[in-house]
Design a protein around this motif. Structure first.
Motif, PDB file in Angstrom:
ATOM      1  N   HIS A   4       9.359  -9.323  -8.716  1.00  0.00           N
ATOM      2  CA  HIS A   4       8.634  -9.940  -7.690  1.00  0.00           C
ATOM      3  C   HIS A   4       8.417 -11.378  -8.116  1.00  0.00           C
ATOM      4  O   HIS A   4       7.759 -11.450  -9.301  1.00  0.00           O
ATOM      5  CB  HIS A   4       7.500  -9.388  -7.313  1.00  0.00           C
ATOM      6  CG  HIS A   4       7.667  -7.970  -6.531  1.00  0.00           C
ATOM      7  ND1 HIS A   4       8.646  -7.770  -5.882  1.00  0.00           N
ATOM      8  CD2 HIS A   4       6.809  -6.950  -6.551  1.00  0.00           C
ATOM      9  CE1 HIS A   4       8.700  -6.634  -5.377  1.00  0.00           C
ATOM     10  NE2 HIS A   4       7.578  -5.944  -5.662  1.00  0.00           N
ATOM     11  N   PRO A  24       5.295  -2.692  -6.764  1.00  0.00           N
ATOM     12  CA  PRO A  24       5.744  -1.694  -5.874  1.00  0.00           C
ATOM     13  C   PRO A  24       6.955  -2.217  -5.139  1.00  0.00           C
ATOM     14  O   PRO A  24       6.929  -3.455  -4.549  1.00  0.00           O
ATOM     15  CB  PRO A  24       4.332  -1.658  -4.938  1.00  0.00           C
ATOM     16  CG  PRO A  24       3.681  -3.082  -5.180  1.00  0.00           C
ATOM     17  CD  PRO A  24       3.829  -3.400  -6.527  1.00  0.00           C
ATOM     18  N   ALA A  25       7.679  -1.213  -4.803  1.00  0.00           N
ATOM     19  CA  ALA A  25       9.100  -1.457  -3.904  1.00  0.00           C
ATOM     20  C   ALA A  25       8.813  -1.722  -2.496  1.00  0.00           C
ATOM     21  O   ALA A  25       9.207  -2.147  -1.708  1.00  0.00           O
ATOM     22  CB  ALA A  25       9.886  -0.161  -3.855  1.00  0.00           C
ATOM     23  N   THR A  26       7.572  -1.455  -2.084  1.00  0.00           N
ATOM     24  CA  THR A  26       6.862  -1.673  -0.587  1.00  0.00           C
ATOM     25  C   THR A  26       6.724  -3.102  -0.172  1.00  0.00           C
ATOM     26  O   THR A  26       6.506  -3.408   0.967  1.00  0.00           O
ATOM     27  CB  THR A  26       6.110  -0.693  -0.166  1.00  0.00           C
ATOM     28  OG1 THR A  26       4.912  -0.787  -0.903  1.00  0.00           O
ATOM     29  CG2 THR A  26       6.237   0.634  -0.374  1.00  0.00           C
ATOM     30  N   THR A  27       6.381  -3.737  -1.358  1.00  0.00           N
ATOM     31  CA  THR A  27       6.006  -5.271  -1.394  1.00  0.00           C
ATOM     32  C   THR A  27       7.560  -6.013  -0.872  1.00  0.00           C
ATOM     33  O   THR A  27       8.246  -6.001  -1.621  1.00  0.00           O
ATOM     34  CB  THR A  27       5.280  -5.757  -2.608  1.00  0.00           C
ATOM     35  OG1 THR A  27       4.237  -4.963  -2.546  1.00  0.00           O
ATOM     36  CG2 THR A  27       4.928  -7.149  -2.275  1.00  0.00           C
ATOM     37  N   VAL A  28       7.186  -6.861   0.246  1.00  0.00           N
ATOM     38  CA  VAL A  28       8.390  -7.736   0.720  1.00  0.00           C
ATOM     39  C   VAL A  28       7.824  -9.073   0.825  1.00  0.00           C
ATOM     40  O   VAL A  28       6.751  -9.314   0.892  1.00  0.00           O
ATOM     41  CB  VAL A  28       9.281  -7.219   1.948  1.00  0.00           C
ATOM     42  CG1 VAL A  28       9.840  -5.705   1.529  1.00  0.00           C
ATOM     43  CG2 VAL A  28       8.284  -7.061   2.913  1.00  0.00           C
ATOM     44  N   ASP A  31       4.667 -10.686   2.429  1.00  0.00           N
ATOM     45  CA  ASP A  31       3.585  -9.931   2.344  1.00  0.00           C
ATOM     46  C   ASP A  31       2.251 -10.582   1.536  1.00  0.00           C
ATOM     47  O   ASP A  31       2.377 -11.535   0.697  1.00  0.00           O
ATOM     48  CB  ASP A  31       3.677  -8.768   1.573  1.00  0.00           C
ATOM     49  CG  ASP A  31       4.670  -7.514   2.346  1.00  0.00           C
ATOM     50  OD1 ASP A  31       4.761  -7.812   3.465  1.00  0.00           O
ATOM     51  OD2 ASP A  31       4.827  -6.637   1.704  1.00  0.00           O
TER      52      ASP A  31
END
Length: 102
Positions: A4, A24-28, A31
């Protein structure tokens, strides 16, 4: 590996951009995340939460090492004391010697 790139504005108005692996993989992109950083001339930042367990583990590790060092020192002192009482090094004792001449 997940990578990231974060960008934020510090309290003093500087725009800081940093890269971090393993987030975390959920952070795009886009965000909003909380960034933890230390202010100063060179800002060091992370988007990971501070780990109290990791801090506690490192503290316990340091204390364990210091305990081992202290135990070794005490063992050395005890051994040195026992050896010095068994073999009196440098005591100020004098012995009388009689020399018989011819």
């Amino acid at each position: 590996m997940l990578h990231h790139v974060y960008e934020f504005t510090a309290r003093d108005g500087r725009v800081v951009r940093f890269e971090e692996e393993g987030g975390p993989a959920t952070t795009v992109e886009g965000d909003i995340v909380t960034v933890h950083y230390a202010e100063g001339a060179r800002i060091v930042a992370t988007a990971r939460r501070p780990s109290r367990a990791g801090l506690a583990a490192s503290t316990v590790g340091v204390l364990a090492i210091l305990g081992v060092v202290a135990a070794i020192c005490v063992g050395f002192m005890i051994t040195y004391h026992d050896m010095s009482s068994e073999f009196p090094f440098g005591d100020d004792t004098t012995e009388s010697v009689t020399i018989e001449g011819s």
